[in-house]
Design a protein around this motif. Sequence first.
Motif, mmCIF file in Angstrom:
data_model
loop_
_atom_site.group_PDB
_atom_site.id
_atom_site.type_symbol
_atom_site.label_atom_id
_atom_site.label_comp_id
_atom_site.label_asym_id
_atom_site.label_seq_id
_atom_site.Cartn_x
_atom_site.Cartn_y
_atom_site.Cartn_z
ATOM 1 N N PRO A 41 -22.005 0.768 -3.569
ATOM 2 C CA PRO A 41 -22.294 -0.666 -3.549
ATOM 3 C C PRO A 41 -22.614 -1.166 -2.141
ATOM 4 O O PRO A 41 -22.076 -0.660 -1.156
ATOM 5 N N ILE A 42 -23.492 -2.167 -2.072
ATOM 6 C CA ILE A 42 -23.811 -2.848 -0.825
ATOM 7 C C ILE A 42 -23.407 -4.311 -1.002
ATOM 8 O O ILE A 42 -24.020 -5.030 -1.804
ATOM 9 N N PRO A 43 -22.370 -4.776 -0.291
ATOM 10 C CA PRO A 43 -21.897 -6.153 -0.476
ATOM 11 C C PRO A 43 -22.956 -7.184 -0.100
ATOM 12 O O PRO A 43 -23.852 -6.919 0.718
ATOM 13 N N ASP A 44 -22.848 -8.341 -0.694
ATOM 14 C CA ASP A 44 -23.753 -9.450 -0.411
ATOM 15 C C ASP A 44 -23.684 -9.802 1.078
ATOM 16 O O ASP A 44 -22.607 -9.869 1.666
ATOM 17 N N GLY A 45 -24.838 -10.024 1.692
ATOM 18 C CA GLY A 45 -24.899 -10.400 3.094
ATOM 19 C C GLY A 45 -24.920 -9.234 4.058
ATOM 20 O O GLY A 45 -25.168 -9.430 5.258
ATOM 21 N N GLN A 46 -24.693 -8.032 3.565
ATOM 22 C CA GLN A 46 -24.692 -6.858 4.432
ATOM 23 C C GLN A 46 -26.084 -6.221 4.479
ATOM 24 O O GLN A 46 -26.843 -6.277 3.502
ATOM 25 N N THR A 47 -26.410 -5.632 5.619
ATOM 26 C CA THR A 47 -27.652 -4.870 5.752
ATOM 27 C C THR A 47 -27.321 -3.422 6.080
ATOM 28 O O THR A 47 -26.256 -3.122 6.631
ATOM 29 N N ILE A 48 -28.232 -2.546 5.718
ATOM 30 C CA ILE A 48 -28.039 -1.106 5.919
ATOM 31 C C ILE A 48 -28.715 -0.687 7.222
ATOM 32 O O ILE A 48 -29.896 -0.971 7.423
ATOM 33 N N THR A 49 -27.959 -0.020 8.082
ATOM 34 C CA THR A 49 -28.558 0.489 9.320
ATOM 35 C C THR A 49 -28.994 1.943 9.177
ATOM 36 O O THR A 49 -29.944 2.364 9.832
ATOM 37 N N ALA A 50 -28.316 2.715 8.314
ATOM 38 C CA ALA A 50 -28.694 4.118 8.140
ATOM 39 C C ALA A 50 -28.129 4.670 6.844
ATOM 40 O O ALA A 50 -27.055 4.250 6.383
ATOM 41 N N VAL A 51 -28.871 5.608 6.262
ATOM 42 C CA VAL A 51 -28.401 6.370 5.105
ATOM 43 C C VAL A 51 -28.548 7.845 5.449
ATOM 44 O O VAL A 51 -29.654 8.324 5.715
ATOM 45 N N ASP A 52 -27.417 8.543 5.491
ATOM 46 C CA ASP A 52 -27.409 9.968 5.814
ATOM 47 C C ASP A 52 -26.935 10.765 4.609
ATOM 48 O O ASP A 52 -26.064 10.308 3.855
#
Length: 230
Positions: free
Chosen positions: A203-214
Amino acid sequence: MALSSARKAAMAAVAVAALGGVSFFGASASEAAPGPAAHPASASASVPASAVAKRSVSAHRQAPPVVTRVIGKGRADGHRWSVALEFHRTLPKGYTLPTLPDGASAPGTSLLCQRMYIGGVRIDHQGGPWSDCQPVNGTNDPGPAGEMGPWGLHDKGTDGTRLMVANPEPDVAYGLITLADGHQVKATTVTVPGTTYRAWAAPIPDGQTITAVDQYDEHHHRLSHDTNWH
């Protein structure tokens, strides 16, 4: 000493009975210890028809027409979420293969569906029962491998509570998402039994942005590093 005719007949009857016993128990005896094997025809003839039928039923039970495997579930922003892969061995009734640009039907003998829920609502439910499904060829089609992306109920997964779902290559054991606030979310790869179809979800919480996916293998060696998601 010469034997009487009656005694010869009695011994012959005993010998015939003994041979009959070897023929009947030959299959189990040859498995228990090495020695002279019974004639193959006798061994196969001793297998009851009911045993063959049971094996056939067992094989049928091992290959159900639809297999569903939960990839991940939990809570995010107070909402329950879940992701499951649903594999149909044959194209289900009511499903129509998509049409290619040249007018031909897309290839596929089976169907792989990605069922995603946030707060009890299925993502892309507006598209009908077969949205987020793709045709595949049998249990080992490599086509879905390598896909990844965020999914949500609003604006195609660009805001609100979202789910990052990946269909990784075979050597990927887990994914690790790093968020802008430094928090990391780990998701383990799960495979649908009897197939090579696999996924991990987080899950990605509301308001959060992703900096990296490894993505990493089972020995914790990093296999990919992606900074294109937000």
